[in-house]
Design a protein around this motif. Sequence first.
Motif, PDB file in Angstrom:
ATOM      1  N   GLY A   1     -13.017  24.196 -54.454  1.00  0.00           N
ATOM      2  CA  GLY A   1     -13.591  24.339 -53.491  1.00  0.00           C
ATOM      3  C   GLY A   1     -12.871  24.861 -51.629  1.00  0.00           C
ATOM      4  N   GLY A   2     -11.489  24.943 -51.993  1.00  0.00           N
ATOM      5  CA  GLY A   2     -11.082  25.527 -50.379  1.00  0.00           C
ATOM      6  C   GLY A   2     -11.033  26.623 -51.239  1.00  0.00           C
ATOM      7  N   ALA A   3     -11.006  27.704 -52.225  1.00  0.00           N
ATOM      8  CA  ALA A   3     -11.332  28.562 -52.866  1.00  0.00           C
ATOM      9  C   ALA A   3     -13.256  29.095 -51.972  1.00  0.00           C
ATOM     10  N   ASN A   4     -13.328  28.500 -52.654  1.00  0.00           N
ATOM     11  CA  ASN A   4     -15.175  28.848 -52.184  1.00  0.00           C
ATOM     12  C   ASN A   4     -14.936  29.119 -50.902  1.00  0.00           C
ATOM     13  N   ALA A   5     -14.758  27.869 -50.141  1.00  0.00           N
ATOM     14  CA  ALA A   5     -14.925  28.258 -48.523  1.00  0.00           C
ATOM     15  C   ALA A   5     -14.146  29.802 -48.027  1.00  0.00           C
ATOM     16  N   LEU A   6     -13.257  30.129 -48.804  1.00  0.00           N
ATOM     17  CA  LEU A   6     -13.171  30.896 -48.439  1.00  0.00           C
ATOM     18  C   LEU A   6     -13.245  32.238 -49.309  1.00  0.00           C
ATOM     19  N   TYR A   7     -14.374  32.276 -49.324  1.00  0.00           N
ATOM     20  CA  TYR A   7     -15.336  33.288 -50.446  1.00  0.00           C
ATOM     21  C   TYR A   7     -13.943  33.997 -51.491  1.00  0.00           C
ATOM     22  N   LEU A   8     -13.047  33.440 -52.299  1.00  0.00           N
ATOM     23  CA  LEU A   8     -12.230  33.541 -53.077  1.00  0.00           C
ATOM     24  C   LEU A   8     -12.169  33.252 -54.254  1.00  0.00           C
ATOM     25  N   ASP A   9     -12.952  33.021 -55.045  1.00  0.00           N
ATOM     26  CA  ASP A   9     -13.184  31.566 -55.782  1.00  0.00           C
ATOM     27  C   ASP A   9     -12.994  32.760 -56.814  1.00  0.00           C
ATOM     28  N   ASP A  10     -13.676  34.531 -56.764  1.00  0.00           N
ATOM     29  CA  ASP A  10     -13.202  35.287 -58.104  1.00  0.00           C
ATOM     30  C   ASP A  10     -11.892  35.303 -58.382  1.00  0.00           C
ATOM     31  N   LYS A  11     -11.184  34.877 -57.417  1.00  0.00           N
ATOM     32  CA  LYS A  11      -9.456  35.219 -57.541  1.00  0.00           C
ATOM     33  C   LYS A  11      -8.544  34.161 -57.660  1.00  0.00           C
ATOM     34  N   ILE A  12      -8.909  33.651 -57.172  1.00  0.00           N
ATOM     35  CA  ILE A  12      -8.728  31.740 -57.113  1.00  0.00           C
ATOM     36  C   ILE A  12      -9.206  30.862 -56.967  1.00  0.00           C
ATOM     37  N   GLY A  13      -8.038  29.956 -57.705  1.00  0.00           N
ATOM     38  CA  GLY A  13      -9.063  27.688 -57.660  1.00  0.00           C
ATOM     39  C   GLY A  13      -8.916  27.596 -58.661  1.00  0.00           C
ATOM     40  N   ASN A  14      -8.754  28.549 -59.677  1.00  0.00           N
ATOM     41  CA  ASN A  14      -9.007  27.548 -60.902  1.00  0.00           C
ATOM     42  C   ASN A  14      -8.274  28.878 -62.215  1.00  0.00           C
ATOM     43  N   PHE A  15      -8.940  28.309 -63.344  1.00  0.00           N
ATOM     44  CA  PHE A  15      -7.492  29.023 -64.797  1.00  0.00           C
ATOM     45  C   PHE A  15      -8.075  29.715 -65.590  1.00  0.00           C
ATOM     46  N   ALA A  16      -9.633  30.565 -65.158  1.00  0.00           N
ATOM     47  CA  ALA A  16     -10.712  31.267 -65.448  1.00  0.00           C
ATOM     48  C   ALA A  16      -9.466  32.873 -65.808  1.00  0.00           C
ATOM     49  N   SER A  17     -10.189  33.467 -66.834  1.00  0.00           N
ATOM     50  CA  SER A  17      -9.194  34.904 -67.051  1.00  0.00           C
ATOM     51  C   SER A  17      -9.353  35.949 -66.216  1.00  0.00           C
ATOM     52  N   GLY A  18      -7.910  36.165 -66.130  1.00  0.00           N
ATOM     53  CA  GLY A  18      -8.478  37.576 -64.792  1.00  0.00           C
ATOM     54  C   GLY A  18      -8.038  36.911 -63.211  1.00  0.00           C
ATOM     55  N   LYS A  19      -7.935  36.060 -63.264  1.00  0.00           N
ATOM     56  CA  LYS A  19      -7.355  35.465 -61.878  1.00  0.00           C
ATOM     57  C   LYS A  19      -5.997  35.341 -61.776  1.00  0.00           C
ATOM     58  N   ASP A  20      -5.765  34.924 -60.186  1.00  0.00           N
ATOM     59  CA  ASP A  20      -4.187  35.429 -59.801  1.00  0.00           C
ATOM     60  C   ASP A  20      -3.324  33.786 -60.785  1.00  0.00           C
ATOM     61  N   ALA A  21      -2.681  33.938 -61.414  1.00  0.00           N
ATOM     62  CA  ALA A  21      -1.727  32.773 -61.724  1.00  0.00           C
ATOM     63  C   ALA A  21      -1.225  32.198 -60.124  1.00  0.00           C
ATOM     64  N   ASP A  22      -1.362  31.352 -59.918  1.00  0.00           N
ATOM     65  CA  ASP A  22      -1.133  30.781 -59.302  1.00  0.00           C
ATOM     66  C   ASP A  22      -1.453  29.842 -59.337  1.00  0.00           C
ATOM     67  N   PHE A  23      -0.113  28.543 -59.657  1.00  0.00           N
ATOM     68  CA  PHE A  23      -0.355  26.961 -60.332  1.00  0.00           C
ATOM     69  C   PHE A  23       0.909  26.260 -60.435  1.00  0.00           C
ATOM     70  N   VAL A  24       0.727  25.105 -60.171  1.00  0.00           N
ATOM     71  CA  VAL A  24       1.798  23.899 -59.216  1.00  0.00           C
ATOM     72  C   VAL A  24       1.764  23.362 -60.371  1.00  0.00           C
ATOM     73  N   VAL A  25       3.334  23.172 -61.152  1.00  0.00           N
ATOM     74  CA  VAL A  25       3.264  22.019 -61.798  1.00  0.00           C
ATOM     75  C   VAL A  25       3.654  20.325 -61.112  1.00  0.00           C
ATOM     76  N   LEU A  26       2.817  19.377 -61.647  1.00  0.00           N
ATOM     77  CA  LEU A  26       3.180  17.888 -61.138  1.00  0.00           C
ATOM     78  C   LEU A  26       4.036  17.414 -61.659  1.00  0.00           C
ATOM     79  N   ASP A  27       4.864  16.397 -61.606  1.00  0.00           N
ATOM     80  CA  ASP A  27       5.804  15.995 -61.816  1.00  0.00           C
ATOM     81  C   ASP A  27       5.680  14.517 -62.320  1.00  0.00           C
ATOM     82  N   TYR A  28       5.577  13.097 -63.199  1.00  0.00           N
ATOM     83  CA  TYR A  28       4.075  12.337 -63.389  1.00  0.00           C
ATOM     84  C   TYR A  28       5.967  11.448 -63.777  1.00  0.00           C
ATOM     85  N   ASN A  29       6.869  11.855 -63.529  1.00  0.00           N
ATOM     86  CA  ASN A  29       8.224  10.896 -63.178  1.00  0.00           C
ATOM     87  C   ASN A  29       8.355  11.635 -61.773  1.00  0.00           C
TER      88      ASN A  29
END
Length: 434
Positions: A361-389
Motif C-alpha cells: 500500500g505504501g509502495a502504491n501511494a508512492l508510485y513505486l509498486d513496480d519496484k518495491i512492496g512485495n516479492f514479485a520477480s524483478g523487484k528490489d530485494a528489500d525485506f525484513v526478518v521478523l522474530d517470533y521469539n
Amino acid sequence: MSSHLKAYRAAILHSLADPAVVGVEQSYEYFEDGLLLVEDGHIARVGHAAELLPTLKDVEVVEYRDALITPGFIDTHIHYPQTGMIASYGEQLLDWLNTYTFPTERQFADKAHAGDVAGIFLKELLRNGTTTALVFGSVHKQSVDAFFEAAQALNLRMIAGKVLMDRNAPDYLTDTPESGYADSKELIERWHGKGRLHYAVTPRFAPTSTPEQLALAGKLFNEYPDLYMHTHLSENRKEIEWVKALFPERQGYLDVYDHHRLIGARSVFAHGVHLCDEECRRLAETGSAVAFCPTSNLFLGSGLFDLNKLEAHGVRVGLGTDVGAGTSFSQLQSLNEAYKVMQLQGKKLDPFKSLYLATLGGANALYLDDKIGNFASGKDADFVVLDYNATPLISYRMQQAKTLAEKLFALTMLGDDRAVKETYAAGQSVHRRD
C-alpha cells in the motif's frame, strides 16, 4: 545458477493486492516453509522451499527458524531533523512546532550536525525494518545533501526534499520564493534519480509559504518527470482555520495546493484527518496520496483518521510514523495505534490490511509498486526478518496462535524494533539485531 544468487528460508508472507479491493483471502501469499531467491539485489523467485530447493545447486541458503520474512516496511511521512526531539511533552500542533520543532531544526544549518543525525535516523529506520521512506529535511539545502549522502552509502530507496518556508516561522528558518526554488532545483539536479534516490518538492504546509512560494513550488513540481510533492494537509482544526484566514479566496485547504499545481500523481499529503468528501474525491481523481500517521495524530490530539472514508473514494493511502510528532520509528507500533484509531470509530483493521498498508500500500501511494512492496520477480530485494521469539511475551503468544492471522495481529500489537531480526536493502544486510 549465477554465483550472485542467494536464498533465504523461513515463513514468507507478502501482499498481492489491497484487501479492500480483492478481499482478504486473495490479498496475500504465504509460504509456511518458504524460500526467497535473490539475485543481484532483486527478487528472482519466491515459493515453497520443498519445490525450489531441489532446483538449486551451489547456492547459499540462509535459514531463519521461528521467523517470518516480509517485504521491507515503507514510511510515507517522516521528518529526519526531528529525530532528537521525539517524545517532547505536552503541546498540540501549532504550539508544538514553535516550542520544539523550529529550535531543533535550526541546528541543521551545520552540515556536520545534519550528517550525524542522518546516520542515527537511517539506523533507526533500518533497526525497525523500514527500507523506504518519504522524508522531510529542514529548510537548509545541506540537510538534504547530508541525508542523501548517508542513504546512498547504504544503497537505500529513499525520497527527500528541502523544506520550503518563507513566512510564519522564525527568521533563521525561512527562505524566499526565489532561493527556495533555486536551492531545490540544485538538489534535484544533484540527487533525483541517482541510484535509488528520489526528490520531493517540500513546502512545509500552506501557512508557512506565501502564494508566491507555492506558485514556484508548483512550477518546479511540473518541470521534472517523476518528482514527488510532500506536504501536510488538514491535520489540526486550528491549522485549518488558519489556512482559511491566510487564503480566503480559496475554497478550502486542499484547494490552496490545487490552485498552485501541487496536486497530482506523486503528491503525498500527510495526515488528512479532517477531509470533506469533495476533497477526498479530488485527491482520488488526481492520483494523490494521503499518509495515515496514527501515533502522531493521537499524540498531538489532532483527531481520528477515517481510513474507510478515503478508501471509499479511491484515495491512495500509505502509513507514516511522522517522527518526531510520532512516538516510534516502528511501523509495527504505527499499526498498533492504527488499529486503535479504527476501533475508536467502531471500525476494524484486519491484520492483512495492516500488512498491505505497511508494504504494498505504501509502495502504491508512492508510485513505486513496480519496484518495491512485495516479492514479485524483478523487484528490489528489500525485506525484513521478523522474530517470533523476539520477547518472552511474543514467544509465548505465538505458541497459543492457531492461525496466520493471529500471528500477524500479535506481531503488530506486541512488536517493535526488538521483533526485527535482520533488515535487507537491495539484497544486502543493512541491520542485524545483536
